[in-house]
Design an enzyme around this catalytic site. Structure first.
Site, PDB file in Angstrom:
ATOM      1  N   ASN A 196       0.814  -1.226  -0.091  1.00  0.00           N
ATOM      2  CA  ASN A 196      -0.015   0.027   0.129  1.00  0.00           C
ATOM      3  C   ASN A 196       0.898   1.191  -0.025  1.00  0.00           C
ATOM      4  O   ASN A 196       0.485   2.354   0.169  1.00  0.00           O
ATOM      5  CB  ASN A 196      -0.925   0.022   1.102  1.00  0.00           C
ATOM      6  CG  ASN A 196      -1.902  -0.993   1.141  1.00  0.00           C
ATOM      7  OD1 ASN A 196      -2.491  -1.411   0.131  1.00  0.00           O
ATOM      8  ND2 ASN A 196      -1.957  -1.882   2.421  1.00  0.00           N
ATOM      9  N   HIS A 198       3.026   2.096   2.185  1.00  0.00           N
ATOM     10  CA  HIS A 198       3.165   2.656   3.629  1.00  0.00           C
ATOM     11  C   HIS A 198       4.193   1.740   4.174  1.00  0.00           C
ATOM     12  O   HIS A 198       4.435   0.737   3.793  1.00  0.00           O
ATOM     13  CB  HIS A 198       1.754   2.273   4.466  1.00  0.00           C
ATOM     14  CG  HIS A 198       0.707   3.213   3.724  1.00  0.00           C
ATOM     15  ND1 HIS A 198      -0.553   2.804   3.998  1.00  0.00           N
ATOM     16  CD2 HIS A 198       0.679   4.369   3.158  1.00  0.00           C
ATOM     17  CE1 HIS A 198      -1.592   3.414   3.463  1.00  0.00           C
ATOM     18  NE2 HIS A 198      -0.892   4.561   2.963  1.00  0.00           N
ATOM     19  N   CYS A 233       2.752   5.591   7.716  1.00  0.00           N
ATOM     20  CA  CYS A 233       3.961   6.445   7.659  1.00  0.00           C
ATOM     21  C   CYS A 233       4.153   6.383   6.080  1.00  0.00           C
ATOM     22  O   CYS A 233       4.365   5.007   5.625  1.00  0.00           O
ATOM     23  CB  CYS A 233       5.049   5.920   8.730  1.00  0.00           C
ATOM     24  SG  CYS A 233       6.511   6.679   8.416  1.00  0.00           S
TER      25      CYS A 233
END
Length: 296
Positions: A196, A198, A233
């Site tokens: 994804n 992230h 993040c």
């Protein structure tokens, strides 16, 4: 890409169980061990994550994008919101272990997945784990209710048993900048990202442990870990890692007794202290064992 479900995967040494769960047999490889020649906590998280992905993929539950057909139609994706791992013994290099995983509960907005890691030779339980996942709308980034269509897709794989009891110590307290140990200016790399885009959940463990003094890491190991995931993040974020041991941790450490730590991963530079939290964690540490409980 898998075109139809299959009960056995010879390459991953895994099998879909009659109940609808998944079992996988793996060996602890050299690059998965630490200086003590045992698997690291990151290795255990990787094993858990891999078994879960193999389960949903080889059962035919999801497609190559790790979404069910219903999730794709509703523009939804799974996100881990909480995870708890209990480690009884760390497997040694070369040890053969069996990882079993299953979907343990389906709620209105979340599902529970559980795992057990055992010694393949003796059947001794080495670790147990549970996680909570919620559906996120990929457009609004908000938590979504599980649609009936998605619930119907998941329900055949539901096994109503639990690998461990969930931690009941309440929410993990939020640390401030005065924490005893801290590491700063950590920036994600491309290799740290998941599908994804992230930072992966496993890489968070590396950041969480970075402030811990080496003398603690040398003689102690994590026996319990609870993580609360607050936000994603990205590669543009700069991260700081904070750690605060319990008040009597130094005394407990010197006596060889268990002690607890609280951890926080945050994005540096944002003024809103709540919205910049990435992960809050609580760990229990114990002195390392000199021998392993089972043989390969």
């Amino acid at each position: 890409m898998l075109t139809k479900p299959q009960n056995y995967d010879e390459h991953m040494h895994g099998v879909i169980t009659e109940e609808g769960g998944y079992k996988q047999i793996v060996a602890i490889r050299a690059f998965e061990m630490g200086p003590d020649k045992n698997a690291t906590i990151q290795t255990l998280f990787n094993l858990l994550q891999n078994a879960a992905i193999c389960h949903i993929f080889f059962s035919g539950l999801v497609d190559g994008g790790f979404c069910t057909r219903g999730m794709r139609r509703h523009n939804q994706m799974w996100v881990v919101s909480r995870m708890q791992v209990e480690v009884h013994h760390y497997p040694a290099w070369g040890e053969i272990v069996e990882i079993e995983t299953w979907i343990a509960a389906i709620g209105r907005i979340k599902i529970r997945r559980d795992w057990v890691i055992r010694s393949h030779a003796s059947g001794v339980v080495l670790a147990t784990a549970t996680s909570t996942r919620v559906l996120i709308d990929t457009k609004t980034k908000q938590v979504s209710k599980i649609p009936d269509e998605v619930r119907a897709e998941i329900s055949p794989f539901l096994i109503e048993k639990q690998a461990l009891k969930e931690d009941t110590c309440g929410k993990i307290e939020k640390l401030n900048d005065k924490a005893k140990y801290a590491s700063y200016n950590m920036k994600p790399m491309w290799s740290d990202l998941d599908v994804n885009y992230h930072v992966s959940n496993v890489h968070y463990i590396k950041w969480i442990l970075k402030p811990i003094p080496q003398e603690v890491m040398k003689d102690h190991q994590i026996s319990s870990m609870v993580l609360e995931y607050k936000r994603e993040c990205r590669t543009s974020d700069i991260v700081q890692s904070l750690c605060e041991p319990q008040e009597d941790a130094i005394v407990a450490c010197s006596k060889g007794e268990p002690f607890k730590c609280v951890h926080l991963l945050q994005i540096q530079g944002e003024t809103d202290t709540e919205s910049r939290d990435i992960v809050r964690a609580r760990t229990l540490w114990e002195r390392k064992m000199s021998t392993t409980p089972c043989s390969t």
